[in-house]
Design a protein around this motif. Structure first.
Motif, PDB file in Angstrom:
ATOM      1  N   LEU A   9      34.340   8.041  42.969  1.00  0.00           N
ATOM      2  CA  LEU A   9      34.298   8.685  41.659  1.00  0.00           C
ATOM      3  C   LEU A   9      33.636  10.044  41.780  1.00  0.00           C
ATOM      4  N   VAL A  10      34.336  11.069  41.326  1.00  0.00           N
ATOM      5  CA  VAL A  10      33.806  12.428  41.308  1.00  0.00           C
ATOM      6  C   VAL A  10      33.441  12.752  39.862  1.00  0.00           C
ATOM      7  N   LEU A  11      32.166  13.023  39.638  1.00  0.00           N
ATOM      8  CA  LEU A  11      31.696  13.460  38.320  1.00  0.00           C
ATOM      9  C   LEU A  11      31.547  14.971  38.386  1.00  0.00           C
ATOM     10  N   ASP A  12      32.446  15.675  37.750  1.00  0.00           N
ATOM     11  CA  ASP A  12      32.480  17.130  37.818  1.00  0.00           C
ATOM     12  C   ASP A  12      31.739  17.692  36.605  1.00  0.00           C
ATOM     13  N   PHE A  13      30.489  18.099  36.811  1.00  0.00           N
ATOM     14  CA  PHE A  13      29.659  18.613  35.723  1.00  0.00           C
ATOM     15  C   PHE A  13      30.019  20.057  35.416  1.00  0.00           C
TER      16      PHE A  13
END
Length: 121
Positions: A9-13
């Motif tokens: 999972l990539v959480l792109d802030f």
């Protein structure tokens, strides 16, 4: 997050006031589509205080990715972040395996995610 177990999972802030972030959204979506078959899921996480600011960006630059609000920066602070754009990569076990302080769409950003995929069974 538990529902994503088994996926990277990539959480792109990002935020609406970050031009680099908003300009990168189409590239983030393109990469997400390419990585989907490899078990990668990408969520955009906005740290905007006002949802209307984010919605204005999404009208100009619509994306089909999940977009979450972190207006109180709970996740942002939990991961010890200090700037946007920044991506947090969670391995298939839900643990942080990388923090990418590169603009989405840059070669280093993609290389960092690919490196995670190589070492995450």
């Amino acid at each position: 997050l538990r529902a994503q177990a088994g996926h990277v999972l990539v959480l792109d802030f990002m935020s609406s006031w970050c031009q680099t972030c908003t300009e990168a959204l189409p590239g983030v979506e393109r990469m997400a589509k390419g990585w989907h078959a490899k078990g990668v899921r990408v969520w955009v996480v906005s740290i905007d205080e006002d949802r209307a600011d984010l919605e204005a960006v999404l009208k100009r630059v619509p994306v089909a990715l999940p977009v979450l609000m972190d207006s109180r920066e709970v996740w942002f602070k939990h991961f010890g972040l200090s700037a946007v754009p920044t991506a947090v990569v969670l391995g298939r076990d839900g643990r942080v395996v990388a923090v990418v302080n590169e603009p989405p769409g840059s070669e280093r950003y993609e290389d960092a995610i690919e490196a995670v995929l190589r070492r995450t069974p």
